[in-house]
Scaffold this motif. Structure first.
Motif, PDB file in Angstrom:
ATOM      1  N   TRP A  64       0.954  -1.081   0.049  1.00 11.31           N
ATOM      2  CA  TRP A  64       0.005  -0.182  -0.257  1.00 11.31           C
ATOM      3  C   TRP A  64       0.824   1.156   0.139  1.00 11.31           C
ATOM      4  CZ3 TRP A  64      -1.409   3.917   3.945  1.00 11.31           C
ATOM      5  CH2 TRP A  64      -2.397   4.611   3.640  1.00 11.31           C
ATOM      6  N   ARG A  65       0.557   2.277  -0.902  1.00  7.38           N
ATOM      7  CA  ARG A  65       1.620   3.326  -1.189  1.00  7.38           C
ATOM      8  C   ARG A  65       2.862   2.868  -1.177  1.00  7.38           C
ATOM      9  NH1 ARG A  65      -1.188   8.130  -0.442  1.00  7.38           N
ATOM     10  NH2 ARG A  65       0.556   9.171  -0.444  1.00  7.38           N
ATOM     11  N   LEU A 114       1.177   5.982  -7.115  1.00 11.70           N
ATOM     12  CA  LEU A 114       2.376   6.653  -6.988  1.00 11.70           C
ATOM     13  C   LEU A 114       3.411   5.961  -7.714  1.00 11.70           C
ATOM     14  CD1 LEU A 114       2.041   6.533  -2.944  1.00 11.70           C
ATOM     15  CD2 LEU A 114       1.286   8.428  -4.407  1.00 11.70           C
ATOM     16  N   THR A 164       2.116  13.130   2.686  1.00  9.88           N
ATOM     17  CA  THR A 164       1.251  13.222   1.221  1.00  9.88           C
ATOM     18  C   THR A 164       1.086  14.769   1.154  1.00  9.88           C
ATOM     19  OG1 THR A 164      -0.560  12.621  -0.170  1.00  9.88           O
ATOM     20  CG2 THR A 164      -1.124  13.156   2.210  1.00  9.88           C
TER      21      THR A 164
END
Length: 378
Positions: A151-152, A184, A285
């Motif tokens: 994730w991310r 990303l 972020t």
């Protein structure tokens, strides 16, 4: 150090009354060993980033608090994590980062594994020229896989295999940052760096959590994103950090900026958020870029901070990327003397864990409370 609720009662009080973690949690090897299971192995912890293995077959060995792991991108493009040991005699399989062109071959007796972990060859296992044996069942002797979620771009692992699904554990943060669901893209070689600090990993988390130190430690940053422009973020048991209502994009000499992530609501035009996801991942972020820092505890008094920068598109100005990386490196380097100074201070026998500012230290206390809760019996 005894593990009783009484020992941690003072830490778990409301922030105005609480004391911080005692010195042993920063200096005692026995406590450091206990933290492996309670703070890292039993929950979702950060291991690396998927950008560390960008191409099919890329393999990177990682020491995860003494456990040899192998981060790999398999033939299907999936990022996976295995224990980096041969099932035959426990030999380390991949000692250095490399690309697996064929199979993962053990250098000891040449047992071979696919990038998906399957045991595919056992030369001479039944005697010279005999590559099979009835007692050696290849189907049950593949590499030991570690439960993984990306994730991310952070590769999260749960060594015990007992944690709730990542999507359930971190549903709150996933929803909070749902505006940033677009992919990303790692900025590349000029968008990664590692800082090694002579400090326990928890002090890096604590410092990242709060904005209280900005005027004195980051005067350049505070000049345009002031202390009063920040707010606390607290999700007990999960994450904590800070947000800013005054984010200003970095600009090139001609005024150019990075492209925004698509579809963002107006509130992100001047906002930014920074959270420490327990135990060891620091995330930031912004409208036009993001970062992930994976903290790797090297010992109870030394930590590697692996910093990665991300953008909305691969087509970004190299000079602007370099300037952005340099800017963040300066900010994170400014913190080094602070976390190392606090680590040195933990050698003072009279220090009782310290106190918290009820107004400014809520996110740090939130982290201490989480640590104490993982140690204290239910």
């Amino acid at each position: 150090m005894p593990d009783t609720a009484t020992d941690f009662a003072a830490i778990r009080r409301p922030v105005a009354e609480a004391r911080g973690l005692p010195n042993a949690h920063y200096t005692d090897p026995l406590v450091h060993a206990q933290e492996r299971d309670r703070l890292f192995f039993d929950i979702w912890a950060g291991l690396a980033v998927a950008a560390d293995v960008p191409a099919t077959g890329d393999a990177v060995p990682v020491d995860f608090l003494g456990v040899p792991l192998l981060l790999i991108r398999d033939r299907s493009g999936q990022v996976r994590v295995f224990q980096n040991i041969c099932r035959h005699r426990g030999m380390i399989l991949v000692p250095e980062p490399r690309r697996i062109e064929g199979a993962i071959r053990c250098p000891y007796h040449s047992w071979c594994y696919g990038t998906d972990g399957r045991l595919v060859a056992t030369p001479h296992v039944g005697g010279p020229g005999m590559n099979t044996h009835a007692a050696v069942d290849k189907a049950t002797l593949g590499l030991i896989e570690v439960r993984t979620h990306v994730w991310r771009d952070v590769v999260w692992v749960n060594l015990s295999g007992t944690a709730p699904a990542f999507e359930n554990t971190h549903a709150d943060l996933i929803a909070r940052w749902s505006d940033f669901d677009a992919p990303l893209l790692h900025g590349g070689a000029d968008s990664r760096f590692t800082l090694t600090v002579r400090s326990n990993w928890k002090l890096a988390v604590e410092n990242f959590c709060e904005s209280y130190h900005l005027p004195w430690v980051h005067p350049g940053l505070n000049a345009y994103s002031r202390l009063e422009d920040h707010y606390n973020i607290e999700a007990p048991g999960l994450y904590s950090g800070q947000g800013s209502t005054l984010y200003r994009q970095i600009r090139g000499p001609a005024g150019g900026t990075f492209p925004d992530f698509p579809g963002l609501p107006d509130r992100w035009d001047t906002a930014a958020e920074y959270v420490a996801v327990y135990p060891n991942v620091l995330l930031g972020t912004h409208r036009d870029h993001a970062f992930a820092i994976v903290l790797q505890p090297l010992s109870q008094h030394e930590t590697a901070e692996h910093v990665h920068l991300y953008y909305a598109t691969a087509e970004t100005d190299p000079s602007l990327r370099a300037a952005n990386a340099a800017q963040w490196k300066t900010v994170f380097e400014e913190d080094i003397f602070v976390v190392e100074g606090m680590q040195a201070g933990r050698a003072a026998p009279g220090f009782d864990g310290g106190r918290f500012s009820p107004a400014m230290d809520g996110p740090t206390h939130c982290f201490h409370d989480w640590v104490a809760g993982r140690f204290a019996p239910a």
